[in-house]
Design an enzyme around this catalytic site. Structure first.
Site, PDB file in Angstrom:
ATOM      1  N   CYS A 116      -3.293   0.627  11.609  1.00 30.44           N
ATOM      2  CA  CYS A 116      -3.923   0.110  10.379  1.00 30.44           C
ATOM      3  C   CYS A 116      -5.448   0.194  10.411  1.00 30.44           C
ATOM      4  CB  CYS A 116      -3.463  -1.313  10.114  1.00 30.44           C
ATOM      5  SG  CYS A 116      -1.702  -1.389   9.777  1.00 30.44           S
ATOM      6  N   HIS A 256      -8.451  -4.850   5.325  1.00 27.60           N
ATOM      7  CA  HIS A 256      -7.104  -4.266   5.427  1.00 27.60           C
ATOM      8  C   HIS A 256      -6.084  -5.212   4.804  1.00 27.60           C
ATOM      9  CE1 HIS A 256      -3.542  -2.406   6.839  1.00 27.60           C
ATOM     10  NE2 HIS A 256      -3.260  -3.353   7.719  1.00 27.60           N
ATOM     11  N   ASN A 286       1.441  -3.300   2.413  1.00 28.39           N
ATOM     12  CA  ASN A 286       0.599  -2.766   3.481  1.00 28.39           C
ATOM     13  C   ASN A 286       0.845  -1.257   3.588  1.00 28.39           C
ATOM     14  OD1 ASN A 286      -0.590  -2.004   5.877  1.00 28.39           O
ATOM     15  ND2 ASN A 286       0.225  -3.689   7.083  1.00 28.39           N
TER      16      ASN A 286
END
Ligand code: UT7
Length: 332
Positions: A116, A256, A286
């Site tokens: 990520c 994020h 996500n």
């Protein structure tokens, strides 16, 4: 000599049309909309369903969106970097195919994997090439088809992830705009908590690994959550302190999108008020390497030249970091 900084000068994005809502997930696994919304902030995600289309499809679409918006001649691009954890194939870099398909015939290209944090690390890489004067136009893409590596019988991961891609162009700037500072970290302890166990050199694919569903993402959510909350807040605070930025100086937090609670905790530690916190987790979930550029694309029109953006990310590995960037253009 005028100092060269690395600025983002254009943004593009793409998400697939198919929507996977919390209500649909309720029919797949033992979960419910209330749990997902209150624990993560996610309401729906986008899924690339067409067979035979991989992450490169999303990446190409996001790059084409950027090219079409800016009238950029792809032949001028020097380097294409694709950050991803779901590459088209284990060997033959996705970025190379993307560069060819978009007509970046004078570029070289490679993939970057940092889960990520892939896009954030990619920003650091792209900026270093620009600041050194080595290259002038770098296309950085964050793209993931997470649906290809998610087990839709596992409620702990199925509810979180979605597919998408975002692209930015990095170019030299002589007005002091662009990337100002970065603070990056990693810790190998993380690979026990968030991983795909099989399909790599340690545990190659076999009938057994397929039967055991070891080619899907496995996450010990609680552990990852603890590390993410602490570390994302820590690095964002550090980057503010060492650049003498108060919460008033920060215009936007670009964090994020893994869990709304993690983003809120980071914003709280920074003292940044809600309206400065960019959020689109509710509609995309996500998207791993794509969350940061998807935020830039969704909120591009709000940014003004000179705005202070603080980026923050945390991901598998573990990998994490924060970047302080001054926005380089008015988009309308
Ligand atoms: O982007 C890369 C980095 N990743 C992250 O940053 C993700 C970090 N982790 C998280 O966001 C959160 O840990 C999750 C969203 C994954 C889980 O939330 P949580 O508040 O940590 O829940 P939990 O794992 O502690 O589970 C709480 C309860 C458990 O039941 P019991 O043991 O209390 O009876 C779980 O079995 O919720 C249960 N549960 C669910 N219930 C309904 C777990 N998943 C689900 C679900 N629906 N999907």
């Amino acid at each position: 000599m005028t100092k060269i900084t690395a600025a983002i000068t254009a943004v593009g994005a793409h998400v697939p049309d198919d929507v996977l809502t919390n209500q649909i997930l309720e029919t797949l696994v033992d979960t419910n909309d209330e749990w997902i919304t209150s624990r993560t902030g996610i309401k729906e995600r986008r899924i690339l369903k067409e067979e035979g289309k991989g992450t490169s499809y999303l990446a190409i679409k996001s790059a084409e969106n950027l090219i079409q918006k800016t009238k950029l001649d792809p032949k001028e691009i020097d380097l294409v970097i694709v950050a991803s954890v779901s590459n088209d194939m284990p060997v033959a870099a996705t970025a190379v195919y993307v560069a060819t398909e978009i007509g970046a015939t004078n570029a070289f290209a490679y993939d970057l994997q940092a889960a990520c944090s892939g896009f954030l690390y990619g920003m650091s890489t792209a900026a270093a090439y620009i600041e050194s004067g080595r290259y002038k136009k770098i296309l950085l893409i964050g793209a993931d088809k997470m649906s290809s590596i998610i087990d839709y019988t596992d409620r702990t991961t199925a509810i979180i992830f979605g597919d998408g891609a975002g692209a930015v162009l990095f170019e030299p700037n002589t007005e002091g705009l662009g990337l100002q500072d970065e603070f990056m970290r990693s810790d190998g302890v993380g690979r026990h908590f968030l991983k795909i166990e099989a399909g790599g050199s340690m545990l190659p694919a076999s009938i057994e690994t397929v039967t055991n569903r070891q080619h899907f993402v496995k996450q010990e959510g609680k552990q990852v959550f603890k590390y993410a909350v602490t570390n994302m807040a820590d690095v964002s605070e550090i980057i503010m302190k060492r650049n003498n930025l108060s919460h008033d100086d920060v215009d936007w937090l670009v964090a994020h999108q893994a869990n709304k609670r993690i983003i809120d905790a980071t914003a709280n530690r920074m003292g940044v008020s809600e309206e400065k916190v960019l959020m689109n987790i509710q509609k995309y979930g996500n998207t791993t390497s794509a969350t940061l550029p998807l935020l830039l694309s969704d909120f591009e029109k709000k940014f003004k030249k000179g705005d202070t953006l603080i980026f923050a990310a945390f991901g598998g590995g573990f990998t994490w970091g924060s970047i302080y960037l001054k926005w380089a253009y008015n988009s309308n």
